[in-house]
Design a protein around this motif. Structure first.
Motif, short mmCIF file in Angstrom:
data_model
loop_
_atom_site.label_atom_id
_atom_site.label_comp_id
_atom_site.label_asym_id
_atom_site.label_seq_id
_atom_site.Cartn_x
_atom_site.Cartn_y
_atom_site.Cartn_z
N LEU A 268 0.56 -0.78 -0.45
CA LEU A 268 0.29 -0.06 -0.47
C LEU A 268 0.48 1.02 0.12
N LYS A 274 -1.14 2.47 -4.63
CA LYS A 274 -1.73 3.93 -4.12
C LYS A 274 -2.07 4.38 -5.65
N VAL A 277 -5.71 2.32 -5.32
CA VAL A 277 -6.65 2.40 -3.74
C VAL A 277 -7.85 3.26 -4.32
N ARG A 281 -12.01 1.23 -3.28
CA ARG A 281 -12.21 1.66 -1.87
C ARG A 281 -13.69 1.75 -2.22
N GLU A 318 -8.95 -1.72 3.23
CA GLU A 318 -9.48 -0.41 1.63
C GLU A 318 -10.80 -0.72 2.32
#
Length: 462
Positions: A268, A274, A277, A281, A318
């Motif tokens: 992460l 990153k 992400v 989500r 996440e």
């Protein structure tokens, strides 16, 4: 001297009693009855009971000794039934098989116990009474372990090289004794691991600050292998090396020194992960199923976590609305997966299913095709990788190619990772000591690939 069941505290007391002349240089006085301890009133008082911690140490020593003895009983049975092993090490005289089986059963029951009950027994609480009875029953058998038995040789090595209490050294030796045999890696070994950790005992040599690289373990194996007697399992230098690696891998995972959750945190922090992400989500609530062989198996020792657990830990952090469920077994073929897991998988009603199965033979290809069609009929998106570099497809890539063709024909989506795996700069570090399974660098890369697919950052070629 051969190993016999004994309390570490008793051994320490005997050692102290056998010490040489006093500091004055005079010979020891003849033994005489101990004088009674007087109370303040002048009335003889009872000797003080052992300190609680001393009693706990003694119980832990007995527990570990009992496990060592019961493991040796199992090894005697392996030697008798398999016709392997030195009779001098694994003969046990005319002791009947039934008596040895009883010791093995006591060990199984002992470590099937909730570790909290073992802890209660070690702490002297009544809740652990059954554990105490089983320990006593094993030690009462009086089974002697010869000096050239592997557990004795390992214990002697630890005594030479580490400074630790006797029960700590014996705990590590016992786990090594079990892991050498291989066959009980998935049950009794894991139970003993968990119990010793709960009891505060060390479980691998790294906790004693002993060297543990692959080269160190092979050098150790070359030292220990000639010292042990022929056994009903492999005791070559390489066997000591791989068993030492297994212990350290499982220990570091169980102690959370290095596990899938930690690697997920590292992923992460990488720019590529990153970047996806936000997409992870906002994915809608859904179920994702994974059916796979040992490359997906959580218990496997070759890596702190497989790509399934690493990616799963990222998803759990996440987007906890996504539910991941796994069906896994070593050597799982498409034929076995169809018979053993397909019905339950479909009944779970996932939105996606990832298949990582062995497909070597025609019946496996036919089973993979049926699985694909069943998933499609159930409106489940099915996926396979074009190649996971297992022990066969690394040398015979045409096998993976054919499986991918069958998958496409059945309506499964093929995730192309072979080119990425082949081009990986750390590819030389993928393969573990057993020449089959994969280390952490491989699983990190596969976790990235799967996460990118889930986030929609990579597509599927038709």
């Amino acid at each position: 001297m051969s190993r016999r069941p004994s309390s570490p505290l008793l051994a320490a007391a005997l050692l102290a009693a056998s010490c040489g002349p006093s500091s004055s240089g005079s010979p020891p006085a003849p033994a005489s009855p101990a004088a009674p301890i007087a109370s303040a009133s002048g009335v003889p008082a009872e000797p003080p009971p052992p300190a609680p911690e001393d009693a706990r140490v003694a119980r832990l020593g007995r527990l570990v000794e009992a496990s060592i003895v019961a493991t040796h009983a199992h090894h005697i049975l392996l030697a008798r039934r398999g016709g392997k092993g030195d009779v001098a090490c694994y003969g046990a005289g005319a002791r009947p098989d039934g008596d040895l089986d009883a010791l093995v059963e006591h060990q199984r029951a002992l470590f099937s116990t909730d570790p909290a009950a073992l802890k209660a027994w070690a702490d002297g609480q009544p809740a652990g009474a059954d554990a105490g009875r089983r320990v006593d029953a094993i030690l009462a058998a009086g089974l002697t372990i010869p000096e050239r038995a592997p557990v004795q040789v390992i214990t002697a090595y630890l005594r030479r090289t580490a400074r630790a209490p006797p029960q700590h050294l014996s705990a590590i030796a016992n786990l090594w004794q079990i892991v050498l045999e291989v066959d009980r890696d998935g049950d009794i070994l894991q139970q003993v691991f968990d119990a010793y950790i709960a009891l505060g005992l060390p479980v691998y040599a790294g906790q004693l600050e002993l060297p543990g690289s692959d080269a160190d373990l092979l050098a150790l194996g070359k030292d220990l292998a000639p010292r042990v007697c022929p056994s009903p399992y492999d005791t070559t230098p390489e066997a000591f090396q791989i068993s030492g690696r297994k212990l350290s891998s499982w220990a570091e995972r169980k102690l959370h020194i290095r596990d899938a959750a930690l690697i997920a945190g590292e992923l992460l922090a990488e720019p590529a992960i990153k970047a996806i992400v936000p997409e992870l989500r906002v994915l809608p609530p859904q179920k994702i199923a994974v059916v796979g062989h040992s490359f997906t198996l959580e218990l496997h020792w070759a890596s702190p976590g497989t790509f399934v657990q690493i990616a799963g830990a990222v998803i759990a952090r996440e987007n906890p609305k996504i539910e991941l469920r796994q069906w896994a077994a070593g050597g799982l073929t498409a034929s076995k997966a169809e018979k053993q897991h397909l019905h339950e998988l479909i009944a779970w009603k996932p939105e996606q299913a990832l298949l990582v199965l062995l497909t070597r033979k025609d019946d496996d290809h036919a089973a993979l095709e049926r699985i694909g069609r069943a998933l499609k009929a159930a409106k489940i998106d099915g996926y396979v990788f074009d190649d996971v570099m297992d022990g066969v497809t690394r040398k015979q890539p045409e096998i993976a190619k054919r499986a991918a063709e069958v998958a496409r024909k059945a309506g499964l989506k093929v995730i192309e990772v072979k080119a990425t795996l082949d081009a990986a700069p750390d590819r030389s570090s993928f393969l573990s000591l057993d020449g089959i399974h994969m280390r952490e660098p491989y699983h990190r890369l596969m976790a990235r690939e799967w996460l990118e697919l889930l986030a929609g950052a990579r597509g599927i070629k038709p």
